[in-house]
Scaffold this motif. Structure first.
Motif, short mmCIF file in Angstrom:
data_model
loop_
_atom_site.label_atom_id
_atom_site.label_comp_id
_atom_site.label_asym_id
_atom_site.label_seq_id
_atom_site.Cartn_x
_atom_site.Cartn_y
_atom_site.Cartn_z
N TRP A 120 0.83 -1.21 0.00
CA TRP A 120 0.00 0.00 0.00
C TRP A 120 0.87 1.25 0.00
O TRP A 120 1.82 1.36 0.78
CB TRP A 120 -0.90 0.02 1.24
N HIS A 121 0.54 2.17 -0.90
CA HIS A 121 1.30 3.44 -0.96
C HIS A 121 0.48 4.49 -1.70
O HIS A 121 -0.53 4.19 -2.33
CB HIS A 121 2.65 3.24 -1.67
N GLN A 122 0.97 5.73 -1.62
CA GLN A 122 0.46 6.85 -2.42
C GLN A 122 1.60 7.26 -3.35
O GLN A 122 2.74 7.46 -2.90
CB GLN A 122 0.09 8.03 -1.51
N ASP A 123 1.31 7.39 -4.63
CA ASP A 123 2.38 7.68 -5.60
C ASP A 123 3.12 8.98 -5.27
O ASP A 123 4.33 9.09 -5.48
CB ASP A 123 1.81 7.77 -7.02
N GLU A 124 2.39 9.95 -4.76
CA GLU A 124 2.99 11.26 -4.51
C GLU A 124 4.14 11.19 -3.50
O GLU A 124 5.00 12.07 -3.47
CB GLU A 124 1.89 12.22 -4.03
N LEU A 201 -7.64 4.18 -13.36
CA LEU A 201 -7.01 5.50 -13.20
C LEU A 201 -7.06 5.84 -11.74
O LEU A 201 -8.07 5.55 -11.07
CB LEU A 201 -7.78 6.54 -14.01
N HIS A 202 -6.00 6.44 -11.21
CA HIS A 202 -6.04 6.87 -9.81
C HIS A 202 -5.25 8.16 -9.63
O HIS A 202 -4.28 8.42 -10.33
CB HIS A 202 -5.54 5.78 -8.86
N LEU A 203 -5.69 8.96 -8.64
CA LEU A 203 -5.02 10.22 -8.34
C LEU A 203 -3.73 9.96 -7.55
O LEU A 203 -3.52 8.87 -7.02
CB LEU A 203 -5.97 11.13 -7.55
N LEU A 207 -4.67 5.67 -2.15
CA LEU A 207 -3.94 4.50 -1.65
C LEU A 207 -4.22 3.30 -2.54
O LEU A 207 -5.39 3.01 -2.85
CB LEU A 207 -4.39 4.19 -0.22
N HIS A 208 -3.15 2.61 -2.96
CA HIS A 208 -3.33 1.44 -3.81
C HIS A 208 -2.29 0.38 -3.53
O HIS A 208 -1.25 0.64 -2.92
CB HIS A 208 -3.36 1.84 -5.29
N TYR A 209 -2.57 -0.81 -4.04
CA TYR A 209 -1.82 -2.03 -3.72
C TYR A 209 -2.03 -3.01 -4.86
O TYR A 209 -3.09 -2.99 -5.50
CB TYR A 209 -2.41 -2.60 -2.42
NI NI Z 1 1.75 3.33 -7.29
#
Ligand code: NI
Length: 256
Positions: A120-124, A201-203, A207-209
């Motif tokens: 799990w992380h946020q790209d930013e 698509l995600h901002l 949070l994604h995994y």
């Molecule tokens: Ni990512």
């Protein structure tokens, strides 16, 4: 060109992600897969640090658990040509506004059986703390993406949170990848299986995994980034997890 429905745009704005059917054709996917597999086989970009293990220590001769190529179009410009790319650009502009630009791409391969999870992380959390962003990633699998082979999973509404504390995976500064440094409730997560050539698509704060690849086939994902021009902050944020990284990729990149 794909025209998003008003409901899709509203869903993206309130949940921070969107799931779409195929944005390309089988012929184009087959062409992209050939290029993609060739780049990983020839270890394109390995020497200058563009290809590396996202989730491991990445020493010479050690097979990568989660091989990644940054900017694969440097090694195969034809990767960014075609209908899927035009569709992606158009979708990004509909979601972010007409000022949205393409900002780069990467390829993440989860080999059959051996692929590691992408925690799990946020790209930013990977980006410069000196700017504010309005940006999204389009994630397109070049074959079906399933729970078994590591499809995308999101926490709805998490894009409204600030950047949470991150750390290198396993808190090992030799590893490029980041993971959340705190426990979060993932009970409301949404898993997003996709057909080949579909897209999520995600901002930049969503949070994604993705889970490990337990299937017999590699799981290939191509990720395109889009954003409006970043805005310089008066005061940079404290992304302390970016300091003290010592990856083999950085070492290789500094050799030339
Ligand atoms: Ni990512």
């Amino acid at each position: 060109m794909i025209k998003l429905k008003a409901e899709q745009i509203l869903f993206f704005e309130s949940n921070g992600f969107l799931v779409m059917g195929p944005i390309t054709t089988d012929e184009e996917l087959s062409r992209l897969r050939t290029i993609y597999d060739r780049l990983f086989e020839m270890q394109a970009g390995r020497e200058n640090g563009d290809q590396f293990d996202l989730a491991g220590t990445d020493e010479e001769g050690k097979p990568a658990g989660l091989p990644q190529i940054l900017t694969p179009s440097k090694y195969a410009p034809e990767l960014l040509k075609g209908n899927y790319f035009d569709n992606a650009m158009s979708i990004a502009k509909q979601l972010l506004g007409p000022q949205a630009r393409f900002t780069g791409e990467h390829a993440i391969l989860k080999p059959a059986h051996t692929g590691s999870p992408t925690p799990w992380h946020q790209d930013e959390a990977y980006w410069s703390p000196e700017f504010d962003y309005h940006a999204l990633s389009l994630w397109m699998p070049l074959q079906q993406a399933t729970l078994e082979n590591g499809c995308m999973e999101f926490i709805p509404g998490s894009h409204k949170r600030d950047i949470l504390p991150h750390q290198s995976i396993g808190n090992d500064p030799r590893i490029h990848g980041l993971e959340l440094a705190i426990d979060i409730d993932t009970g409301g997560k949404v898993s997003c299986p996709l057909p080949a050539g579909g897209a999520t698509l995600h901002l930049s704060r969503t949070l994604h995994y993705t889970g490990p690849n337990r299937s017999q086939e590699p799981r290939r994902a191509l990720i395109l980034n889009f954003g409006t021009p970043p805005v310089k902050r008066t005061k940079p944020r404290d992304f302390y997890w970016q300091i003290g990284k010592r990856t083999a990729r950085m070492e290789r990149a500094s050799r030339d």
